[in-house]
Design a protein around this motif. Structure first.
Motif, PDB file in Angstrom:
ATOM      1  N   GLY A 133      42.175  33.033  38.439  1.00 28.23           N
ATOM      2  CA  GLY A 133      40.855  32.584  37.973  1.00 28.23           C
ATOM      3  C   GLY A 133      39.761  32.805  39.008  1.00 28.23           C
ATOM      4  N   PRO A 134      39.896  32.230  40.215  1.00 27.95           N
ATOM      5  CA  PRO A 134      38.869  32.476  41.229  1.00 27.95           C
ATOM      6  C   PRO A 134      38.737  33.956  41.612  1.00 27.95           C
ATOM      7  CG  PRO A 134      40.195  30.572  41.834  1.00 27.95           C
ATOM      8  CD  PRO A 134      40.845  31.201  40.646  1.00 27.95           C
ATOM      9  N   GLY A 135      39.837  34.694  41.579  1.00 28.27           N
ATOM     10  CA  GLY A 135      39.768  36.124  41.894  1.00 28.27           C
ATOM     11  C   GLY A 135      38.944  36.886  40.859  1.00 28.27           C
ATOM     12  N   LEU A 136      39.122  36.559  39.588  1.00 31.51           N
ATOM     13  CA  LEU A 136      38.330  37.194  38.535  1.00 31.51           C
ATOM     14  C   LEU A 136      36.848  36.840  38.656  1.00 31.51           C
ATOM     15  CD1 LEU A 136      40.679  36.853  35.435  1.00 31.51           C
ATOM     16  CD2 LEU A 136      40.030  38.939  36.624  1.00 31.51           C
ATOM     17  N   VAL A 137      36.533  35.628  39.039  1.00 32.24           N
ATOM     18  CA  VAL A 137      35.137  35.216  39.212  1.00 32.24           C
ATOM     19  C   VAL A 137      34.487  36.013  40.344  1.00 32.24           C
ATOM     20  CG1 VAL A 137      33.670  33.289  39.907  1.00 32.24           C
ATOM     21  CG2 VAL A 137      35.490  32.932  38.235  1.00 32.24           C
TER      22      VAL A 137
END
Length: 168
Positions: free
Chosen positions: A21-25
């Motif tokens: 999730g944070p990587g995609l953001v």
């Protein structure tokens, strides 16, 4: 100790799922910044202040068209634009007119068409490219004394009626 406790953390799926999730953001933020830097803001002009100051000069031309009682019917067919210009008073009509077709959102599609008189208030000109959708139309005399304006949906098949009725 169990076998599960001995394996390294990166061999388990849950840390990767939680980091996705944070990587995609972060990736989406980088793409957004890149798009903002490389894209063109077509609706923003460099001389917006000067354009604002020229509003009164343009309004004078609208008032002049109203005083002359000018009206026009604009239509298109087969890559050509035809115009019928009339006036309430006895007015000498020019030999040429300038028709500006401005697209509301894509300045690169704007066209400037020179209309030549065919007699009795009829004018015709050649479009540079086929037009479709909504356009802002401006008809002006070559001397810049008067102007008629309006919005035109080119796909409607109906002629556009331009009249200037300004309150004094």
């Amino acid at each position: 100790m169990t076998m599960r406790d001995k394996s390294a953390w990166y061999k388990h799926p849950w840390p990767w799922i939680l980091m996705a999730g944070p990587g995609l953001v972060i990736v989406a933020g980088v793409v957004t910044v890149w798009l903002a830097v490389v894209s063109n803001d077509g609706l923003v002009t460099d001389d917006y202040y000067k354009q604002g100051l020229a509003v009164n000069q343009r309004m004078h031309r609208d008032h002049q068209a109203s005083a002359l009682g000018l009206h026009a019917d604009l239509m298109r067919s087969d890559g050509k634009v035809r115009l019928l210009l009339g006036a309430a008073a006895e007015v000498s009509l020019p030999e040429t007119l300038v028709v500006k077709l401005a697209h509301p959102t894509r300045a690169g599609q704007d066209q400037l068409v020179e209309m030549k008189a065919e007699g009795q208030g009829f004018y015709s000109g050649q479009l540079l490219a086929d037009v479709g959708g909504r356009w802002v139309i401006s008809i002006e005399d070559p001397a810049g004394q008067w102007r008629l304006q309006g919005e035109w949906v080119a796909d409607s098949g109906e002629p556009l009626r331009l009249e200037t009725k300004l309150e004094k």
